[in-house]
Scaffold this motif. Structure first.
Motif, PDB file in Angstrom:
ATOM      1  N   HIS A 159      15.867  47.132  51.151  1.00 59.55           N
ATOM      2  CA  HIS A 159      16.979  48.177  50.694  1.00 59.55           C
ATOM      3  C   HIS A 159      18.049  48.259  51.693  1.00 59.55           C
ATOM      4  CE1 HIS A 159      18.603  51.959  49.182  1.00 59.55           C
ATOM      5  NE2 HIS A 159      18.328  52.474  50.542  1.00 59.55           N
ATOM      6  N   LYS A 161      16.822  57.089  47.599  1.00 63.03           N
ATOM      7  CA  LYS A 161      16.201  56.042  46.767  1.00 63.03           C
ATOM      8  C   LYS A 161      14.830  56.274  46.403  1.00 63.03           C
ATOM      9  CE  LYS A 161      14.200  51.380  47.490  1.00 63.03           C
ATOM     10  NZ  LYS A 161      14.780  50.814  45.883  1.00 63.03           N
ATOM     11  N   TYR A 162      13.900  57.116  47.142  1.00 66.07           N
ATOM     12  CA  TYR A 162      12.687  57.486  46.783  1.00 66.07           C
ATOM     13  C   TYR A 162      12.449  58.898  46.222  1.00 66.07           C
ATOM     14  CZ  TYR A 162      11.670  52.782  48.962  1.00 66.07           C
ATOM     15  OH  TYR A 162      11.340  51.532  49.300  1.00 66.07           O
ATOM     16  N   SER A 177      19.414  57.691  53.157  1.00 61.29           N
ATOM     17  CA  SER A 177      19.627  56.586  51.834  1.00 61.29           C
ATOM     18  C   SER A 177      18.185  56.270  51.578  1.00 61.29           C
ATOM     19  CB  SER A 177      20.021  55.114  52.863  1.00 61.29           C
ATOM     20  OG  SER A 177      19.953  54.355  51.864  1.00 61.29           O
TER      21      SER A 177
END
Length: 305
Positions: free
Chosen positions: A36, A128-129, A124
């Motif tokens: 990622h 994303k999660y 970041s």
């Protein structure tokens, strides 16, 4: 009874299986995390650079230097996250320090940019999660210790390199301020200018003895015209320097004693019998040449032959 034992065995097996799956999932998180960060490298690096400018860090760098260094730091940061190799990180941190210290970059700036990068990457990962808090927690558990270790290693390496550079600069300044100069074969002159403290006196002795050995000197003229004052410890050190030089086969002539220093030497009881003193540098050089067997001939006035 058997059923309960079977149930216990089954439950234990289920727990072990779940733990194994969790471990496998955790092991798979790091490659996902690294992938990622590499996939979004350009965007994240630019966001990081924006934060650096906002914090007024690395202002000594040009725009092109900023791009080159931040790209290099970002790539190495992600690589260390992937490999966990502290040795490689230390090597890189030293190389980075060697490049940026001469540009005037300070320790707090290096620590600051690394912490900013840590925060940008953490945000970041959160984005994303954030839809799966369990996975997010495991990702952060894997990321945060590694990120903190990177920040600490870079900071320590930078400080070590900066201290090494400072020591090197100080040594160079000392060598320039107390040069051992060969005047002619077997004759050295050591002009001393400025404050003569214990540390500088020790360093002076080392340089002088090394010069005597290197040039196979028989006479050394130490000129202290430019020394404003000496204390008892430094005066005694000068006497020891004279003794050490004699052991190496060289006579020492001290020139340029000021009235104040002369009175100090008498007051503190320095053994003047061990010191060959001449009023000025010219007289000291003439005496040194006489000791070496050269004939000193004085010319007449400007209109003479």
């Amino acid at each position: 009874m058997t059923t309960r034992e079977d149930g216990a065995v089954t439950g234990s097996a289920t727990t072990e299986s779940a733990a194994a799956r969790t471990t496998e999932e955790d092991d798979g998180l790091l490659p996902q995390l690294v992938a990622h960060l590499r996939e979004h490298r350009t965007r994240l690096r630019e966001e990081w650079v924006g934060r650096i400018h906002g914090a007024h860090l690395l202002q000594a760098m040009t725009a092109s230097e900023m791009v080159a260094e931040t790209t290099s730091v970002y790539d190495n940061y992600v690589e260390v996250l992937e490999t966990g190799s502290v040795e490689e990180l230390q090597h890189y941190a030293r190389d980075l320090s060697e490049r940026i210290i001469p540009r005037g970059v300070e320790t707090h700036e290096v620590v600051g940019i690394v912490l900013l990068l840590r925060d940008v990457l953490a945000r970041s990962l959160f984005e994303k999660y954030q839809g799966d808090m369990l996975v997010l927690n495991r990702v952060l558990d894997a990321y945060e210790p590694a990120a903190n270790r990177i920040a600490n290693t870079v900071a320590v390496s930078f400080v070590d390199e900066r201290e090494r550079v400072i020591r090197q600069q100080q040594d160079s300044i000392r060598e320039l301020s107390t040069p051992v100069l060969p005047v002619r074969e077997r004759l050295l002159i050591l002009p001393i200018i400025g404050v003569l403290d214990r540390e500088r006196a020790r360093q002076l002795t080392e340089q002088l003895l090394t010069g005597i050995r290197t040039h196979r000197a028989k006479v050394v003229v130490v000129d202290i015209t430019g020394v404003p004052d000496v204390d008892e410890a430094v005066a005694n050190h000068l006497v020891q320097t004279v003794d050490a030089s004699r052991l190496m086969g060289a006579s020492v002539i001290i020139t340029g004693l000021s009235p104040e220093i002369a009175q100090t030497l008498v007051t503190i009881g320095v053994d003047l019998s061990k010191m060959d003193t001449i009023g000025d540098l010219q007289g000291g050089l003439e005496e040194a040449e006489r000791l070496l067997g050269f004939t000193v001939t004085r010319r007449g006035g400007a209109g003479g032959p």
